[in-house]
Design a protein around this motif. Structure first.
Motif, mmCIF file in Angstrom:
data_model
loop_
_atom_site.group_PDB
_atom_site.id
_atom_site.type_symbol
_atom_site.label_atom_id
_atom_site.label_comp_id
_atom_site.label_asym_id
_atom_site.label_seq_id
_atom_site.Cartn_x
_atom_site.Cartn_y
_atom_site.Cartn_z
ATOM 1 N N ARG A 48 0.835 -1.205 0.000
ATOM 2 C CA ARG A 48 0.000 0.000 0.000
ATOM 3 C C ARG A 48 0.870 1.256 0.000
ATOM 4 O O ARG A 48 0.629 2.201 -0.759
ATOM 5 N N ALA A 49 1.903 1.287 0.831
ATOM 6 C CA ALA A 49 2.781 2.457 0.892
ATOM 7 C C ALA A 49 3.498 2.672 -0.439
ATOM 8 O O ALA A 49 3.603 3.809 -0.926
ATOM 9 N N ALA A 50 3.978 1.591 -1.059
ATOM 10 C CA ALA A 50 4.640 1.703 -2.361
ATOM 11 C C ALA A 50 3.659 2.159 -3.431
ATOM 12 O O ALA A 50 4.001 2.954 -4.307
ATOM 13 N N SER A 51 2.420 1.667 -3.367
ATOM 14 C CA SER A 51 1.388 2.103 -4.321
ATOM 15 C C SER A 51 1.159 3.603 -4.214
ATOM 16 O O SER A 51 1.076 4.305 -5.224
ATOM 17 N N GLU A 52 1.065 4.085 -2.995
ATOM 18 C CA GLU A 52 0.845 5.515 -2.782
ATOM 19 C C GLU A 52 2.006 6.334 -3.338
ATOM 20 O O GLU A 52 1.800 7.352 -3.997
ATOM 21 N N TRP A 53 3.235 5.865 -3.082
ATOM 22 C CA TRP A 53 4.411 6.556 -3.621
ATOM 23 C C TRP A 53 4.383 6.581 -5.144
ATOM 24 O O TRP A 53 4.543 7.632 -5.768
ATOM 25 N N LEU A 54 4.168 5.437 -5.755
ATOM 26 C CA LEU A 54 4.206 5.344 -7.217
ATOM 27 C C LEU A 54 3.125 6.197 -7.866
ATOM 28 O O LEU A 54 3.390 6.946 -8.812
ATOM 29 N N GLY A 79 -9.438 -2.173 1.797
ATOM 30 C CA GLY A 79 -9.705 -3.539 2.237
ATOM 31 C C GLY A 79 -8.682 -3.937 3.268
ATOM 32 O O GLY A 79 -7.889 -3.113 3.736
ATOM 33 N N PRO A 80 -8.668 -5.196 3.623
ATOM 34 C CA PRO A 80 -7.717 -5.659 4.642
ATOM 35 C C PRO A 80 -6.274 -5.364 4.223
ATOM 36 O O PRO A 80 -5.930 -5.468 3.048
#
Length: 199
Positions: A48-54, A79-80
């Motif tokens: 999730r953190a990497a998704s937000e960064w990208l 989601g979970p």
């Protein structure tokens, strides 16, 4: 007409900052976007953190088990924690840079990465990516296209990606000793399929 003269004309006379000022501002903003937030990684997990960064930097991701690409930051799936695992990254025209690459450390399912027209991608990015233990095991396909700051050193570092099956290199003016670089790659990874357009 009086309203125009009173309110609009002064706005038209404001001088724009120099182009160097704009570049400095965008470089600063992009550096902010790439700053690693370790607390966020701990709170929401590495994917999730990497998704937000990208997505914040203009890249897009595809999750394991899904066909569509996610590129809308505000539409990130909820989601979970840990449900959505990044399988592919397309960083075309994004502002990802070396300081953000620590976000890749905890990713365990990435099989594809495309770096195309990324003005901040440099050798240090590829070296860090190649040292990421999880990516050494999972990354199968990679494309590096029109990244002007990548040199022979960065491409040679990719030989540490033990699972890499396919590598496409195109329009990389920073490669000065192409034959030697490609020979090193071929020797280190004989089964690697190389697709080249470097002229």
């Amino acid at each position: 007409m009086l309203l125009f003269a009173r309110f609009v004309q002064p706005l038209l006379s404001i001088q724009k900052p120099s182009s160097g000022g704009y570049r400095h501002f965008w470089a600063w903003l992009n550096a902010v976007f790439n700053k690693v937030d370790y607390e966020r990684i701990k709170d929401v997990g590495p994917d999730r953190a990497a998704s937000e960064w990208l997505l914040r930097c203009g890249a897009r991701v595809r999750y394991q088990g899904l066909d569509r690409w996610q590129q809308d930051y505000n539409g990130l799936p909820t989601g979970p924690l840990g449900k959505y695992k990044i399988q592919a990254i397309d960083a075309t025209d994004s502002c990802i840079m070396h300081r953000g690459f620590e976000y890749l450390d905890g990713l365990e399912h990435v099989q594809e990465i495309k770096l195309c027209k990324c003005i901040y991608i440099e050798d240090a990015c590829l070296e860090q990516l190649s040292k990421t233990v999880n990516l050494q095991q999972t990354l199968l396909r990679m494309e590096i296209i029109s990244c002007g700051n990548v040199t022979d050193r960065g491409i040679i570092a990719l030989n540490k990606l033990k699972s890499l099956e396919y590598l496409s290199l195109s329009n990389l003016p920073g490669l000065k000793d192409k034959e030697t670089t490609l020979e090193i790659l071929r020797t280190a990874r004989p089964s690697l399929k190389l697709e080249l357009d470097l002229d």
